[in-house]
Design an enzyme around this catalytic site. Structure first.
Site, PDB file in Angstrom:
ATOM      1  N   HIS A  32       0.815  -1.213   0.000  1.00  0.00           N
ATOM      2  CA  HIS A  32       0.000   0.000   0.000  1.00  0.00           C
ATOM      3  C   HIS A  32       0.852   1.270   0.000  1.00  0.00           C
ATOM      4  O   HIS A  32       0.349   2.361   0.262  1.00  0.00           O
ATOM      5  CB  HIS A  32      -0.944   0.001   1.200  1.00  0.00           C
ATOM      6  CG  HIS A  32      -2.243   0.700   0.936  1.00  0.00           C
ATOM      7  ND1 HIS A  32      -3.236   0.168   0.159  1.00  0.00           N
ATOM      8  CD2 HIS A  32      -2.715   1.903   1.335  1.00  0.00           C
ATOM      9  CE1 HIS A  32      -4.263   1.001   0.101  1.00  0.00           C
ATOM     10  NE2 HIS A  32      -3.965   2.073   0.803  1.00  0.00           N
ATOM     11  N   ASP A  77      -7.341   4.106   9.213  1.00  0.00           N
ATOM     12  CA  ASP A  77      -8.696   4.093   8.626  1.00  0.00           C
ATOM     13  C   ASP A  77      -8.935   2.841   7.790  1.00  0.00           C
ATOM     14  O   ASP A  77     -10.070   2.378   7.662  1.00  0.00           O
ATOM     15  CB  ASP A  77      -8.908   5.323   7.753  1.00  0.00           C
ATOM     16  CG  ASP A  77      -9.073   6.594   8.578  1.00  0.00           C
ATOM     17  OD1 ASP A  77      -9.359   6.486   9.779  1.00  0.00           O
ATOM     18  OD2 ASP A  77      -8.914   7.688   8.016  1.00  0.00           O
ATOM     19  N   GLU A 118     -12.332  12.880  13.584  1.00  0.00           N
ATOM     20  CA  GLU A 118     -11.721  13.156  12.287  1.00  0.00           C
ATOM     21  C   GLU A 118     -12.540  14.247  11.603  1.00  0.00           C
ATOM     22  O   GLU A 118     -13.410  14.873  12.204  1.00  0.00           O
ATOM     23  CB  GLU A 118     -11.649  11.898  11.409  1.00  0.00           C
ATOM     24  CG  GLU A 118     -10.525  10.943  11.771  1.00  0.00           C
ATOM     25  CD  GLU A 118     -10.153   9.987  10.646  1.00  0.00           C
ATOM     26  OE1 GLU A 118     -10.532  10.250   9.480  1.00  0.00           O
ATOM     27  OE2 GLU A 118      -9.478   8.983  10.923  1.00  0.00           O
TER      28      GLU A 118
END
Length: 548
Positions: free
Chosen positions: A94, A166, A282
């Protein structure tokens, strides 16, 4: 089996010729790994790319280790060879800018996957699964374990890690090598603040256990160390009782000052009892109507889309969404409404903009993966991702809003823009991570996707140019931002990034990876065996696009 060994020998010979090794070609074959050493084209192709799709670098071979010992054997071979070769650990792939790639060595695939065809070793050999200690409230996990699998393992005991990212389909070693942040960081700190102990394979091929008490210098260096000092093979992570459900709330603001004031107030409650604070804080910026109903905003019902014009963006065309959650158990279901209402009364959002849902704890944590599946179905996941993540000091966040959100971005974007504050005192400054020197700083994350759909504002070139504009604006305005998941192309830029920490960072590199063979995709150090060779240059990385 003979054909596979022949293919593997050929690949190792190619590796040796390419980087000038003087070791016997059969040396790596005799390493005696229990895992798999692969030259299968499909394995090599996978390891040559990452989520960003901005860089491509083909390794000579891919190792799927069965244990830390396999990794140590490979790294020792690289360290002790006269010519040397590089070693990069790859989790779930990633990374954005080729940080886990190498074109002059071997990539270690840390995650658990089925193998290819041309391999040495047994496909059934896998590292140990997570081990939960209910008594000590921690879990020991393999460095390549995905956080989603850590969660599943700990939930069997009614427990869960405290701090998250997340997106859960990231490896433990990968996030701990950066920091690991999400909306819980204001309260529990980043993931690196919730680790008791590590096993690390250094650049010398040593397997060392480290913690606050044992090999503490290595422990702090590796956390947030961008893979420069060793490969994390085991992490002992702190746990807490897992909540059953989550009350998930979003409210909108047209005033940036009200939005940030409320965010900063909410994170100031971190020392309060659980009943008097939210568990997650957030937010995100909305610069066009499409964003509020896009993949990250699927919270809002598509049958009742939110219109910016119907709420009013104070004439600026920009809205700000505060995203907060309250965890609860079945035993506290009767008081959750009262606790939430008490906290919301103190906030200054647009009254008509409260959106609430209730869902299981696991579903909330895994929310981005569900959106991923939708994007994959539309062919919108495997596209370039020129992401830019910045830590912005609290004192300059209003200037950043004026210059970037209300200036550079215009009224179009190509993905979510996250913004939320964190408390600096929750970050251990002994780690390798660099943050702004203020009590509170913001993450601003431009998580954009480049699309070939005919719209200029969504092209890779346009988004890369806009990222450069944002960084140039910060430089010109004297806003001392720090990149999170940093990407630079020269050592001078890295020295500026680390600032006062550079001297210790460099010293740690010389101590734990003196030949500079680990994580060369970060482009911080040049391997010692090619430092004086013109053959090792930026062309080795086959760069498709760079941010700077």
């Amino acid at each position: 089996m003979a054909i596979n060994k022949l293919l593997l020998t050929f690949a190792i010979c190619r590796l040796i010729v390419t980087v000038g090794l003087t070791v016997d070609p059969a040396e790596l074959l005799r390493l005696g790994v229990d895992g798999q050493l692969s030259v299968d084209p499909s394995d090599v192709d996978i390891a040559s790319l990452d989520f960003g799709l901005l860089n491509r670098a083909k390794p000579m071979a891919v190792l799927r280790p069965a244990s830390a010992e396999d990794i140590a054997l490979l790294v020792r071979a690289a360290y002790n060879s006269v010519g040397g070769f590089t070693v990069s650990a790859r989790g779930h792939g990633h990374s954005i800018n080729g940080q886990a790639q190498t074109s002059n060595g071997v990539v270690i695939e840390m995650s658990r996957r089925s193998g290819g065809n041309h391999q040495l070793g047994s496909a059934n050999n896998n590292p140990a699964p997570p081990h939960v200690s209910v008594k000590d409230m921690h879990v020991d996990v393999w460095g390549g374990e995905l956080w989603i699998d850590v969660l599943r393992s700990t939930l069997e005991y009614g427990l869960a890690p405290k701090s998250w990212t997340d997106y859960l389909y990231l490896s433990v070693g990968g996030t701990l090598s950066n920091a690991g942040i999400s909306g819980q960081a204001f309260n529990h700190g980043p993931q690196i603040s919730n680790v008791h102990e590590l096993d690390v394979v250094t650049g010398k091929g040593e397997i060392l256990t480290c913690s606050e008490e044992e090999n503490s210098e290595l422990f702090h260096a590796v956390l947030g160390g961008l893979g420069q000092f060793g490969i994390i093979t085991r992490a002992r992570i702190s746990l807490e009782p897992a909540p059953h459900r989550v009350r998930w709330i979003r409210v909108l603001y047209s005033s940036f000052s009200s939005f940030t004031r409320d965010q900063e107030y909410l994170i100031s409650l971190h020392g309060k009892p659980a009943t008097q604070k939210f568990d997650y804080v957030e937010g995100f910026v909305i610069v066009d109507e499409g964003l509020i109903n896009n993949w990250r905003s699927s919270f809002f019902s598509p049958r009742n889309p939110v219109k910016i014009s119907s709420i009013g963006a104070n004439g600026t065309g920009v809205l700000y969404c505060l995203e907060i959650t309250k965890n609860y158990h079945q035993s506290t279901v009767d008081t959750i409404d009262q606790e939430v209402e008490s906290l919301l009364k103190k906030l200054n959002f647009i009254p008509s903009s409260v959106f609430t849902t209730d869902l299981p704890y696991v579903d909330f944590l895994d929310r981005v993966h569900k959106a991923e599946l939708k994007l994959r179905a539309k062919g919108l996941w495997d596209v370039p991702h020129p992401w830019l993540n910045l830590f912005v000091p609290k004192s300059r966040i209003a200037d950043f809003d004026k210059g970037v959100f209300k200036g550079i971005l215009g009224n179009k974007t190509s993905g979510p823009i996250l913004i939320y504050p964190m408390n600096t005192d929750k970050w251990d400054q002994r780690s390798s991570v660099v943050t702004p020197v203020e009590e509170v700083f913001y993450l601003v994350a431009f998580l954009r996707s480049a699309l070939d759909n005919g719209e200029e504002t969504q092209t890779l070139e346009y988004l890369n140019n806009q990222n450069r504009q944002i960084l140039r604006f910060c430089d010109d305005a004297g806003i001392k931002v720090k990149q999170y998941l940093p990407h630079y192309t020269t050592q001078e830029e890295w020295m500026d990034h680390f600032g006062d920490k550079w001297s210790q960072f460099y010293q740690n590199k010389m101590e734990f990876d003196p030949r500079r063979i680990l994580a060369t995709g970060q482009r911080i150090f040049t391997p010692s065996f090619v430092a004086a060779s013109s053959s090792y240059s930026s062309s080795s990385f086959s760069t498709v696009a760079l941010w700077r």
